[in-house]
Write a protein that holds these residues in place. Structure first.
Motif, PDB file in Angstrom:
ATOM      1  N   LEU A   9      -1.850  -7.331  12.106  1.00 37.56           N
ATOM      2  CA  LEU A   9      -0.797  -5.534  11.015  1.00 37.56           C
ATOM      3  C   LEU A   9      -2.336  -5.569  10.047  1.00 37.56           C
ATOM      4  CD1 LEU A   9       2.361  -6.760   9.670  1.00 37.56           C
ATOM      5  CD2 LEU A   9       1.990  -4.974  11.587  1.00 37.56           C
ATOM      6  N   SER A  10      -2.664  -4.566   9.695  1.00 39.73           N
ATOM      7  CA  SER A  10      -4.005  -3.770   9.530  1.00 39.73           C
ATOM      8  C   SER A  10      -3.561  -3.802   8.035  1.00 39.73           C
ATOM      9  CB  SER A  10      -4.074  -2.332   9.606  1.00 39.73           C
ATOM     10  OG  SER A  10      -3.035  -1.713   9.224  1.00 39.73           O
ATOM     11  N   LEU A  11      -4.249  -4.189   7.541  1.00 35.12           N
ATOM     12  CA  LEU A  11      -4.515  -4.179   5.662  1.00 35.12           C
ATOM     13  C   LEU A  11      -3.953  -2.545   5.175  1.00 35.12           C
ATOM     14  CD1 LEU A  11      -8.468  -5.427   5.123  1.00 35.12           C
ATOM     15  CD2 LEU A  11      -5.930  -6.882   5.167  1.00 35.12           C
ATOM     16  N   LYS A  12      -3.955  -1.917   5.405  1.00 35.98           N
ATOM     17  CA  LYS A  12      -2.986  -0.829   5.330  1.00 35.98           C
ATOM     18  C   LYS A  12      -1.292  -0.860   5.786  1.00 35.98           C
ATOM     19  CE  LYS A  12      -3.303   4.759   6.095  1.00 35.98           C
ATOM     20  NZ  LYS A  12      -2.742   5.249   6.797  1.00 35.98           N
ATOM     21  N   GLU A  13      -1.085  -1.745   6.519  1.00 36.74           N
ATOM     22  CA  GLU A  13       0.672  -2.154   7.087  1.00 36.74           C
ATOM     23  C   GLU A  13       0.448  -2.585   5.597  1.00 36.74           C
ATOM     24  OE1 GLU A  13       1.167  -0.681  11.170  1.00 36.74           O
ATOM     25  OE2 GLU A  13      -0.321  -2.459  10.832  1.00 36.74           O
ATOM     26  N   LEU A  14      -0.269  -3.627   5.267  1.00 30.59           N
ATOM     27  CA  LEU A  14       0.280  -4.796   4.500  1.00 30.59           C
ATOM     28  C   LEU A  14      -0.291  -4.195   2.760  1.00 30.59           C
ATOM     29  CD1 LEU A  14      -2.203  -8.002   5.925  1.00 30.59           C
ATOM     30  CD2 LEU A  14       0.104  -7.185   6.531  1.00 30.59           C
ATOM     31  N   LYS A  15      -0.398  -3.403   2.295  1.00 30.14           N
ATOM     32  CA  LYS A  15      -0.035  -2.938   0.931  1.00 30.14           C
ATOM     33  C   LYS A  15       1.079  -2.058   1.215  1.00 30.14           C
ATOM     34  CE  LYS A  15      -5.294  -2.032   0.057  1.00 30.14           C
ATOM     35  NZ  LYS A  15      -6.293  -0.579  -0.161  1.00 30.14           N
ATOM     36  N   THR A  16       1.241  -1.508   2.065  1.00 31.00           N
ATOM     37  CA  THR A  16       2.690  -0.807   2.169  1.00 31.00           C
ATOM     38  C   THR A  16       4.160  -1.919   2.235  1.00 31.00           C
ATOM     39  OG1 THR A  16       2.271   0.780   4.063  1.00 31.00           O
ATOM     40  CG2 THR A  16       4.041   0.660   3.764  1.00 31.00           C
ATOM     41  N   LEU A  17       3.375  -3.482   3.264  1.00 29.10           N
ATOM     42  CA  LEU A  17       4.468  -4.012   2.912  1.00 29.10           C
ATOM     43  C   LEU A  17       5.278  -4.885   2.078  1.00 29.10           C
ATOM     44  CD1 LEU A  17       3.969  -5.599   6.232  1.00 29.10           C
ATOM     45  CD2 LEU A  17       6.166  -4.197   5.737  1.00 29.10           C
ATOM     46  N   TYR A  18       3.503  -5.369   1.364  1.00 31.74           N
ATOM     47  CA  TYR A  18       3.494  -6.142  -0.401  1.00 31.74           C
ATOM     48  C   TYR A  18       2.922  -5.382  -1.061  1.00 31.74           C
ATOM     49  CZ  TYR A  18       3.329  -9.575   3.452  1.00 31.74           C
ATOM     50  OH  TYR A  18       4.177 -10.140   4.427  1.00 31.74           O
ATOM     51  N   GLU A  19       3.615  -5.132  -2.439  1.00 32.15           N
ATOM     52  CA  GLU A  19       3.744  -4.021  -3.807  1.00 32.15           C
ATOM     53  C   GLU A  19       2.670  -4.717  -4.089  1.00 32.15           C
ATOM     54  OE1 GLU A  19       4.111  -0.995  -5.527  1.00 32.15           O
ATOM     55  OE2 GLU A  19       4.240  -1.539  -3.764  1.00 32.15           O
ATOM     56  N   PRO A  20       2.408  -5.940  -4.297  1.00 31.01           N
ATOM     57  CA  PRO A  20       1.197  -6.366  -5.197  1.00 31.01           C
ATOM     58  C   PRO A  20      -0.746  -6.419  -4.651  1.00 31.01           C
ATOM     59  CG  PRO A  20       3.051  -8.191  -5.083  1.00 31.01           C
ATOM     60  CD  PRO A  20       3.135  -7.027  -3.980  1.00 31.01           C
ATOM     61  N   ILE A  21      -0.214  -6.258  -3.781  1.00 30.47           N
ATOM     62  CA  ILE A  21      -1.906  -5.875  -3.232  1.00 30.47           C
ATOM     63  C   ILE A  21      -2.017  -4.348  -2.709  1.00 30.47           C
ATOM     64  CG2 ILE A  21      -1.663  -8.171  -2.422  1.00 30.47           C
ATOM     65  CD1 ILE A  21      -1.588  -6.642   0.434  1.00 30.47           C
ATOM     66  N   LYS A  22      -0.843  -3.393  -3.377  1.00 31.92           N
ATOM     67  CA  LYS A  22      -1.049  -1.904  -2.762  1.00 31.92           C
ATOM     68  C   LYS A  22      -2.378  -1.479  -4.098  1.00 31.92           C
ATOM     69  CE  LYS A  22       1.672   2.377  -3.186  1.00 31.92           C
ATOM     70  NZ  LYS A  22       2.818   3.098  -3.825  1.00 31.92           N
ATOM     71  N   ARG A  23      -2.328  -1.258  -4.775  1.00 30.77           N
ATOM     72  CA  ARG A  23      -3.946  -1.158  -5.407  1.00 30.77           C
ATOM     73  C   ARG A  23      -5.029  -1.479  -5.005  1.00 30.77           C
ATOM     74  NH1 ARG A  23       1.098   0.109  -8.819  1.00 30.77           N
ATOM     75  NH2 ARG A  23       0.898   3.000  -8.781  1.00 30.77           N
ATOM     76  N   LEU A  24      -5.556  -3.205  -4.232  1.00 28.84           N
ATOM     77  CA  LEU A  24      -6.077  -3.689  -3.985  1.00 28.84           C
ATOM     78  C   LEU A  24      -6.795  -2.956  -2.961  1.00 28.84           C
ATOM     79  CD1 LEU A  24      -5.289  -7.581  -4.149  1.00 28.84           C
ATOM     80  CD2 LEU A  24      -5.845  -5.960  -6.421  1.00 28.84           C
ATOM     81  N   SER A  25      -8.744  -3.364  -2.524  1.00 32.45           N
ATOM     82  CA  SER A  25      -9.668  -3.029  -2.138  1.00 32.45           C
ATOM     83  C   SER A  25      -9.500  -3.586  -0.891  1.00 32.45           C
ATOM     84  CB  SER A  25     -10.937  -2.735  -2.276  1.00 32.45           C
ATOM     85  OG  SER A  25     -11.223  -4.066  -2.925  1.00 32.45           O
ATOM     86  N   ASP A  26      -9.516  -3.087   0.184  1.00 35.55           N
ATOM     87  CA  ASP A  26      -9.578  -4.362   1.515  1.00 35.55           C
ATOM     88  C   ASP A  26     -10.350  -5.507   1.709  1.00 35.55           C
ATOM     89  OD1 ASP A  26      -8.292  -2.638   2.411  1.00 35.55           O
ATOM     90  OD2 ASP A  26     -10.433  -1.700   3.378  1.00 35.55           O
ATOM     91  N   SER A  27     -11.798  -5.465   0.916  1.00 38.68           N
ATOM     92  CA  SER A  27     -12.463  -6.916   0.408  1.00 38.68           C
ATOM     93  C   SER A  27     -11.266  -7.697  -0.498  1.00 38.68           C
ATOM     94  CB  SER A  27     -13.511  -6.509   0.358  1.00 38.68           C
ATOM     95  OG  SER A  27     -13.660  -5.576  -1.284  1.00 38.68           O
ATOM     96  N   ASP A  28     -11.163  -7.435  -1.433  1.00 40.03           N
ATOM     97  CA  ASP A  28     -10.362  -7.572  -2.510  1.00 40.03           C
ATOM     98  C   ASP A  28      -8.840  -8.652  -1.711  1.00 40.03           C
ATOM     99  OD1 ASP A  28     -11.750  -7.427  -4.938  1.00 40.03           O
ATOM    100  OD2 ASP A  28     -10.696  -6.002  -5.912  1.00 40.03           O
ATOM    101  N   ILE A  29      -8.408  -7.486  -1.140  1.00 35.86           N
ATOM    102  CA  ILE A  29      -7.266  -8.680   0.074  1.00 35.86           C
ATOM    103  C   ILE A  29      -7.790 -10.087   0.504  1.00 35.86           C
ATOM    104  CG2 ILE A  29      -5.524  -7.845   1.349  1.00 35.86           C
ATOM    105  CD1 ILE A  29      -5.498  -5.139   0.710  1.00 35.86           C
ATOM    106  N   ILE A  30      -8.997 -10.085   1.483  1.00 40.37           N
ATOM    107  CA  ILE A  30      -9.443 -10.300   1.921  1.00 40.37           C
ATOM    108  C   ILE A  30      -9.754 -12.418   0.810  1.00 40.37           C
ATOM    109  CG2 ILE A  30     -11.305 -11.392   2.880  1.00 40.37           C
ATOM    110  CD1 ILE A  30      -9.271  -9.553   4.374  1.00 40.37           C
ATOM    111  N   LYS A  31      -9.883 -11.982  -0.261  1.00 42.68           N
ATOM    112  CA  LYS A  31     -10.442 -12.944  -0.650  1.00 42.68           C
ATOM    113  C   LYS A  31      -9.343 -13.725  -1.690  1.00 42.68           C
ATOM    114  CE  LYS A  31     -14.547 -10.063  -3.233  1.00 42.68           C
ATOM    115  NZ  LYS A  31     -15.352 -10.082  -4.191  1.00 42.68           N
TER     116      LYS A  31
END
Length: 410
Positions: A9-31
């Motif tokens: 899944l892409s990071l964009k799709e993950l943001k849709t599925l997981y509300e807590p990471i919706k407003r994080l940047s892509d690099s913050d998600i990787i961290k």
């Protein structure tokens, strides 16, 4: 993390599925992902190495890309850079220890012979620079005032009496790892010694007979006296040359060194230094008035040499000056002139008489005019004053200077 790396899944799709990471940047998600444990272990402690996760979208990234990241050991907490630095240092230390961890050859103290220069230099080094019950010589941070000092040390090294030692980590910088081996710097590294039945030497006695003082000394002690006096004067000449922006090199320097031996049999080091000082004053005056060739170190050395030859031939009466103000002695001379040639600092004001049948008559000290030695009471009072006021102590060879110091600060 499994959805991103395994399911694709892409990071964009993950943001849709997981509300807590919706407003994080892509690099913050990787961290957010836990660090990846690598296959390699830390070469320092053996702990597991880990690295931050890499985004799937990094072009050209492979499994090896993790080693380009901020790799950290989970056990000792050191970074890849720190690990590499310490690992390379451990390799360097291993090479140095392998090359310089051997013991010196045994020196049986009962075989010490004051007629051998090697033995006397060795004893003076051990007493002046010895540590750990004279198992090691600490780094020779100050060159003793002795001609050919390092040549004598190299002889001791060839004989096996001393060996460079790599037993102290904080002194390892004195060793240099090269492509073809390991080298060392004489002034910076400790030296191993192996003494058997070592007993510190007692000072030679000064005898008085028919109102004449004399001492019984060996040929090696006498030679070291000569070498040390010559070294003091060459240091003084170098000091005077430096002040005049000259250099004393080559044949002129060798001629000066050759002249010092006959000069020292007739004059004290202080008298010879006084002659050097006046010769340099003449050389500087001629340099200011004359052509450019008179502005060279060779010309200045030539003026000193001519004066020295005339002094010897004509028997000049030379008044000494205070050379101790220009050249600082070291523990090497302090021990030599307290134990082997027990003259103290007054050795600078005495000529070196000939050695006859193991005996030397002590020439009277010729102090600078008006500079008679201070009394013991004056010295004690001046030392107390200097300690109370945190002052530099005066020159205790001088009655006048010690007296003036006391009168000013008391």
């Amino acid at each position: 993390m499994d959805a991103y790396y395994t399911s694709g899944l892409s990071l964009k799709e993950l943001k849709t599925l997981y509300e807590p990471i919706k407003r994080l940047s892509d690099s913050d998600i990787i961290k957010l992902f836990p660090m990846l444990e690598l296959d390699d272990a830390c070469p320092l402690c053996g702990g597991a190495l880990s690295a931050p996760r890499i985004s799937r979208g990094v072009k050209g990234s492979t499994a090896n890309s993790y080693y380009d990241q901020q790799v950290i050991c989970t056990n000792c907490g050191k970074t890849k850079t720190e690990i590499e630095k310490e690992y390379q240092e451990s390799i360097r230390i291993t090479k140095i220890r392998a090359a310089y961890s051997g013991d010196a050859v045994e020196f049986v103290w009962g075989h010490y012979d004051a007629n051998r220069l090697d033995d006397v230099v060795f004893e003076t080094l051990v007493s002046s620079y010895g540590i750990l019950n004279n198992t090691y010589l600490k780094p020779l941070l100050v060159k003793p005032l002795m001609i050919d000092f390092f040549d004598e040390c190299k002889r001791l090294l060839r004989l096996g009496y001393i060996r460079p030692s790599a037993v102290f980590n904080n002194w390892l910088n004195g060793f240099e790892v090269e492509d073809d081996g390991v080298s060392f710097y004489w002034l910076d590294v400790p030296f191993s010694v192996n003494l058997v039945d070592y007993v510190p030497l007692k000072a030679n006695k000064v005898f008085v007979r028919d109102n004449t003082e004399f001492i019984n000394i060996g040929e090696g002690e006498y030679e070291l006296w000569q070498q040390t006096a010559k070294g003091l004067l060459m240091d003084y000449i170098d000091d005077q040359m430096w002040e005049g922006d000259y250099e004393c090199e080559g044949l002129k320097r060798e001629e000066l060194q050759t002249l010092l031996r006959p000069l020292l049999s007739k004059y004290s080091p202080a008298q010879i230094a006084s002659m050097v000082w006046s010769a340099m004053a003449v050389a500087e005056k001629q340099a200011n008035e004359g052509p450019s060739y008179k502005k060279t170190g060779n010309w200045a050395a030539g003026v000193i040499i001519n004066r020295a030859k005339r002094a010897l031939a004509e028997g000049w009466d030379i008044r000494p000056n205070l050379i101790s103000c220009n050249v600082e002695p070291t523990p090497f001379e302090d021990h030599l002139f307290r134990v082997h040639i027990p003259l103290g600092e007054t050795w600078m004001y005495r000529r070196i008489p000939p050695l006859v049948n193991g005996r030397v008559e002590i020439a009277p000290a010729l102090a600078p005019q008006g500079k008679v030695p201070a009394t013991a009471e004056m010295i004690e009072l001046a030392m107390t004053i200097a300690e109370e006021h945190d002052l530099d102590e005066p020159n205790y060879l001088s009655f006048d200077e010690t007296r003036d110091f006391i009168s000013v600060y008391r």
